[in-house]
Design a protein around this motif. Structure first.
Motif, short mmCIF file in Angstrom:
data_model
loop_
_atom_site.label_atom_id
_atom_site.label_comp_id
_atom_site.label_asym_id
_atom_site.label_seq_id
_atom_site.Cartn_x
_atom_site.Cartn_y
_atom_site.Cartn_z
N THR A 1 0.86 -1.19 0.00
CA THR A 1 0.00 0.00 0.00
C THR A 1 0.89 1.23 0.00
O THR A 1 2.11 1.13 0.09
N LYS A 2 0.27 2.40 -0.08
CA LYS A 2 1.06 3.64 -0.03
C LYS A 2 1.77 3.78 1.31
O LYS A 2 2.81 4.41 1.40
N ARG A 3 1.22 3.19 2.34
CA ARG A 3 1.77 3.35 3.69
C ARG A 3 2.61 2.18 4.17
O ARG A 3 3.34 2.30 5.14
N MET A 4 2.50 1.01 3.49
CA MET A 4 3.29 -0.16 3.90
C MET A 4 3.64 -0.98 2.66
O MET A 4 2.76 -1.44 1.95
N ILE B 1 -0.21 -6.16 11.78
CA ILE B 1 -0.10 -5.23 10.66
C ILE B 1 -0.86 -3.98 11.09
O ILE B 1 -2.09 -3.97 11.14
N ARG B 2 -0.13 -2.93 11.42
CA ARG B 2 -0.73 -1.67 11.85
C ARG B 2 0.03 -0.51 11.24
O ARG B 2 1.26 -0.57 11.11
N VAL B 3 -0.69 0.55 10.89
CA VAL B 3 -0.08 1.75 10.33
C VAL B 3 -0.31 2.90 11.29
O VAL B 3 -1.44 3.12 11.74
N TYR B 4 0.77 3.61 11.59
CA TYR B 4 0.71 4.73 12.52
C TYR B 4 1.25 5.99 11.86
O TYR B 4 2.08 5.92 10.95
N ASP B 5 0.81 7.13 12.36
CA ASP B 5 1.45 8.42 12.08
C ASP B 5 2.13 8.84 13.36
O ASP B 5 1.61 8.60 14.46
N LEU C 1 -2.69 5.55 15.65
CA LEU C 1 -3.11 4.50 14.74
C LEU C 1 -3.96 5.11 13.63
O LEU C 1 -4.85 5.92 13.89
N LYS C 2 -3.68 4.70 12.39
CA LYS C 2 -4.46 5.15 11.23
C LYS C 2 -5.32 3.98 10.78
O LYS C 2 -4.86 3.08 10.07
N PRO C 3 -6.60 3.94 11.19
CA PRO C 3 -7.46 2.79 10.92
C PRO C 3 -7.63 2.44 9.44
O PRO C 3 -7.56 1.28 9.07
N ASP C 4 -7.86 3.44 8.58
CA ASP C 4 -8.08 3.16 7.17
C ASP C 4 -6.83 2.58 6.52
O ASP C 4 -6.89 1.60 5.76
N ALA C 5 -5.67 3.16 6.82
CA ALA C 5 -4.41 2.66 6.26
C ALA C 5 -4.08 1.28 6.83
O ALA C 5 -3.53 0.43 6.12
N THR C 6 -4.44 1.05 8.09
CA THR C 6 -4.20 -0.25 8.71
C THR C 6 -5.06 -1.32 8.03
O THR C 6 -4.56 -2.40 7.69
N LEU C 7 -6.34 -1.03 7.79
CA LEU C 7 -7.22 -1.99 7.12
C LEU C 7 -6.74 -2.29 5.71
O LEU C 7 -6.77 -3.44 5.26
N ALA C 8 -6.28 -1.26 5.00
CA ALA C 8 -5.76 -1.47 3.64
C ALA C 8 -4.52 -2.37 3.67
O ALA C 8 -4.38 -3.28 2.85
N ALA C 9 -3.63 -2.13 4.62
CA ALA C 9 -2.42 -2.94 4.74
C ALA C 9 -2.77 -4.38 5.15
O ALA C 9 -2.17 -5.34 4.64
N GLN C 10 -3.74 -4.55 6.04
CA GLN C 10 -4.15 -5.89 6.45
C GLN C 10 -4.78 -6.65 5.27
O GLN C 10 -4.54 -7.85 5.11
#
Length: 105
Positions: free
Chosen positions: A19-22, A37-41, A51-60
């Motif tokens: 993804t753009k974030r991971m 699998i979690r994305v943070y700012d 925690l960035k929920p939308d980016a985390t769901l996309a990465a998951q």
């Protein structure tokens, strides 16, 4: 060419499997270790992570897709699957249970 893409903000492994974030590489490193699998700012001043929920769901979702594609590819070639199973068995002292190929139960 890689530098040109990097200069345009392109990160290898993000457009197809990541993804753009991971990146796909980050996902592939987390999967075998079963790490979350979690994305943070991070706040640049306090370093507090949010925690960035939308980016985390996309990465998951991408991680699930990557894992499924690996499993499918593993079972496509029985010799390759057997090689992977034997190397994993050797690495774990002969303690691995042999999985059943999808659709053979």
């Amino acid at each position: 060419m890689g530098r040109a893409l990097a200069a345009q903000g392109h990160r290898p492994g993000t457009s197809t499997s990541g993804t753009k974030r991971m990146s796909a590489i980050d996902l592939a490193q987390k999967l075998p270790e079963q790490r979350p699998i979690r994305v943070y700012d991070a706040d640049p001043v306090t370093d507090k992570r949010t925690l960035k929920p939308d980016a985390t769901l996309a990465a998951q979702a991408k991680a699930t897709e990557l894992n499924d594609r690996f499993a499918d590819r593993l079972w496509e070639d029985p010799d390759s699957a057997d090689d992977h199973l034997q190397s994993g068995d050797r690495a774990n002292g002969g303690c691995l249970a042999r999985p059943v190929a999808p659709g053979t139960t």
